[in-house]
Design an enzyme around this catalytic site. Structure first.
Site, PDB file in Angstrom:
ATOM      1  N   ASP A  13       0.917  -1.177   0.070  1.00 40.26           N
ATOM      2  CA  ASP A  13       0.018   0.028   0.143  1.00 40.26           C
ATOM      3  C   ASP A  13       0.844   1.317   0.084  1.00 40.26           C
ATOM      4  O   ASP A  13       1.548   1.606   0.868  1.00 40.26           O
ATOM      5  CB  ASP A  13      -0.826   0.147   1.269  1.00 40.26           C
ATOM      6  CG  ASP A  13      -1.572  -1.459   1.509  1.00 40.26           C
ATOM      7  OD1 ASP A  13      -0.953  -2.270   1.282  1.00 40.26           O
ATOM      8  OD2 ASP A  13      -2.715  -1.318   1.978  1.00 40.26           O
ATOM      9  N   ASN A  22      -4.153   3.924  -0.961  1.00 37.69           N
ATOM     10  CA  ASN A  22      -3.981   4.776  -0.008  1.00 37.69           C
ATOM     11  C   ASN A  22      -2.911   6.143  -0.780  1.00 37.69           C
ATOM     12  O   ASN A  22      -2.485   6.765   0.228  1.00 37.69           O
ATOM     13  CB  ASN A  22      -3.135   4.564   1.215  1.00 37.69           C
ATOM     14  CG  ASN A  22      -4.030   3.293   1.824  1.00 37.69           C
ATOM     15  OD1 ASN A  22      -3.523   2.180   2.092  1.00 37.69           O
ATOM     16  ND2 ASN A  22      -5.185   3.733   2.275  1.00 37.69           N
ATOM     17  N   ASN A  30     -10.402  -1.251   0.497  1.00 38.43           N
ATOM     18  CA  ASN A  30     -11.522  -0.536   1.206  1.00 38.43           C
ATOM     19  C   ASN A  30     -11.757   0.854   0.635  1.00 38.43           C
ATOM     20  O   ASN A  30     -12.640   1.422   0.818  1.00 38.43           O
ATOM     21  CB  ASN A  30     -11.630  -0.683   2.529  1.00 38.43           C
ATOM     22  CG  ASN A  30     -10.399  -0.396   3.268  1.00 38.43           C
ATOM     23  OD1 ASN A  30      -9.204  -0.800   2.860  1.00 38.43           O
ATOM     24  ND2 ASN A  30     -10.423   0.308   4.203  1.00 38.43           N
ATOM     25  N   HIS A  31     -10.600   1.255   0.587  1.00 42.90           N
ATOM     26  CA  HIS A  31     -10.508   2.834   0.143  1.00 42.90           C
ATOM     27  C   HIS A  31     -10.502   3.395  -1.399  1.00 42.90           C
ATOM     28  O   HIS A  31     -10.174   4.208  -1.971  1.00 42.90           O
ATOM     29  CB  HIS A  31      -9.294   3.497   0.630  1.00 42.90           C
ATOM     30  CG  HIS A  31      -9.245   3.765   2.026  1.00 42.90           C
ATOM     31  ND1 HIS A  31     -10.028   4.594   2.974  1.00 42.90           N
ATOM     32  CD2 HIS A  31      -8.456   3.098   2.981  1.00 42.90           C
ATOM     33  CE1 HIS A  31      -9.958   4.157   4.164  1.00 42.90           C
ATOM     34  NE2 HIS A  31      -8.952   3.519   4.322  1.00 42.90           N
ATOM     35  N   HIS A  79      -6.738  -7.984   0.410  1.00 44.73           N
ATOM     36  CA  HIS A  79      -6.980  -7.037   1.231  1.00 44.73           C
ATOM     37  C   HIS A  79      -7.610  -7.058   2.473  1.00 44.73           C
ATOM     38  O   HIS A  79      -8.863  -7.151   2.611  1.00 44.73           O
ATOM     39  CB  HIS A  79      -7.361  -5.737   0.469  1.00 44.73           C
ATOM     40  CG  HIS A  79      -6.936  -4.387   1.011  1.00 44.73           C
ATOM     41  ND1 HIS A  79      -5.873  -3.915   0.971  1.00 44.73           N
ATOM     42  CD2 HIS A  79      -7.870  -3.488   1.563  1.00 44.73           C
ATOM     43  CE1 HIS A  79      -5.828  -2.576   1.252  1.00 44.73           C
ATOM     44  NE2 HIS A  79      -6.996  -2.438   1.875  1.00 44.73           N
ATOM     45  N   HIS A 110      -3.125  -3.993   3.568  1.00 46.87           N
ATOM     46  CA  HIS A 110      -4.091  -3.213   4.453  1.00 46.87           C
ATOM     47  C   HIS A 110      -3.395  -3.043   5.727  1.00 46.87           C
ATOM     48  O   HIS A 110      -3.725  -1.891   6.194  1.00 46.87           O
ATOM     49  CB  HIS A 110      -5.417  -4.224   4.554  1.00 46.87           C
ATOM     50  CG  HIS A 110      -6.322  -3.276   5.360  1.00 46.87           C
ATOM     51  ND1 HIS A 110      -6.904  -2.029   4.984  1.00 46.87           N
ATOM     52  CD2 HIS A 110      -7.051  -3.444   6.569  1.00 46.87           C
ATOM     53  CE1 HIS A 110      -7.792  -1.748   5.867  1.00 46.87           C
ATOM     54  NE2 HIS A 110      -7.876  -2.576   6.943  1.00 46.87           N
ATOM     55  N   HIS A 164      -0.393  -2.603   6.776  1.00 49.72           N
ATOM     56  CA  HIS A 164       0.612  -1.542   6.594  1.00 49.72           C
ATOM     57  C   HIS A 164       1.850  -1.785   7.341  1.00 49.72           C
ATOM     58  O   HIS A 164       2.945  -0.981   7.554  1.00 49.72           O
ATOM     59  CB  HIS A 164       0.063  -0.056   6.907  1.00 49.72           C
ATOM     60  CG  HIS A 164      -0.881   0.533   6.162  1.00 49.72           C
ATOM     61  ND1 HIS A 164      -1.098   1.655   5.708  1.00 49.72           N
ATOM     62  CD2 HIS A 164      -1.389  -0.050   4.890  1.00 49.72           C
ATOM     63  CE1 HIS A 164      -2.043   1.996   5.015  1.00 49.72           C
ATOM     64  NE2 HIS A 164      -2.123   1.046   4.404  1.00 49.72           N
TER      65      HIS A 164
HETATM   66 FE   FE2 Z   1      -7.122  -0.744   3.039  1.00 53.04          FE
END
Ligand code: FE2
Length: 274
Positions: free
Chosen positions: A8, A40, A67-68, A153, A178, A180
């Site tokens: 990410d 992200n 999710n983003h 993710h 996800h 990180h």
């Molecule tokens: Fe995420």
């Protein structure tokens, strides 16, 4: 073939690390395929078309999300023409874009790239395991496809590991994204699929999962938010996973973590970087 997956990318610091390192790594390691998680990349939330184009220009063959995916509203529109941008396959029917991309690698190989989201402590999407079966229905590595790359993710280590085993033998690589933070469990599963619970982020680690530490600390200690989350601005660590796969079967032969720059200890694949 030689595959690099980058975790990410968080904000400007993460994007600068990708731009600074990736073109040189493609040459130095003779990479055939690069996949970048970009969910992200725009200030920590979502992706813009300009940023997507920058990743492709830097050498990414596919960009995955999570999710983003649609935090930047323009993604709802440009994803339709961004044929190497992949959002979670288990989003509801009718969601713009694609959950799977068929990509031609730099060496001409046929590669299937998919992005699937977990459900534990996440949005209640469709069953990720069923989505995987649907995605790989009729796809046989070594016959129809030279490699299969799966970005899972998800939040929990347990769901990620269960998903890895579920895919074992059917994919070249299943990599968690996800959370990180890179885990130390990169390995090749018994069926020949490379796996790592979480690949970590391309972002500044002197923060809280890529965000400047002040606002998260305020929210944890005082329970009252008093500002927006902003990406941490220090130098980023480029975090990823290097995989060498068999050209005949598509299975993984070698796997090693990649961590370059920023504040984490360096890691690089000695089988390419001797
Ligand atoms: Fe995420």
């Amino acid at each position: 073939m030689r595959i690099l997956f980058l975790g990410d990318v968080v904000g400007r610091s993460g994007r600068e690390a990708v731009a600074a390192h990736l073109p040189g790594l493609i040459t130095r390691w003779q990479l055939d395929l690069v996949v970048v998680n970009g969910e992200n990349a725009a200030g920590g939330f979502g992706i813009t078309e300009t940023i997507y184009d920058e990743f492709i220009a830097a050498g990414a063959d596919a960009v995955t999300l999570g999710n983003h995916a649609f935090d930047q509203r323009e993604a709802l529109v440009f994803i339709e023409r961004a044929d190497r941008l992949v959002r979670p396959a288990n989003y509801p029917p009718g969601t713009p874009g694609r959950g799977t991309a068929l990509v031609e690698a730099k060496n001409g190989a046929r590669v299937l790239v998919t992005n699937i989201m977990g459900r534990t402590f996440m949005d209640p999407l469709d069953d990720p395991f069923a989505a995987l079966d649907k995605t790989l229905d009729g796809v046989e590595m070594g016959a129809h496809m030279d490699a299969v790359i799966i970005d899972f993710h998800a939040e929990t280590t347990s769901e990620k590991q269960a998903f890895g085993h579920y895919c074992d033998g059917r994919a070249t690589l299943v990599v968690g994204t996800h959370t990180h933070v890179p885990t130390a469990d990169h390995r090749i599963l018994s069926g020949g699929t490379a796996f790592m619970t979480d690949v970590g982020m391309c972002g500044c680690y002197d923060g809280v999962i890529g965000m400047d530490k002040d606002e998260p600390l305020r929210r944890f200690t005082r329970k009252i938010g008093s500002g927006r989350f902003e990406p941490a601005a220090g130098p980023a660590t480029l975090s990823g996973l290097a995989v060498e796969s068999c050209d005949k079967t598509g299975h993984a032969l070698k796997v090693a973590p990649v961590r370059l720059g920023g504040s984490l200890a360096e890691a690089r694949p000695d089988f390419w970087d001797a």
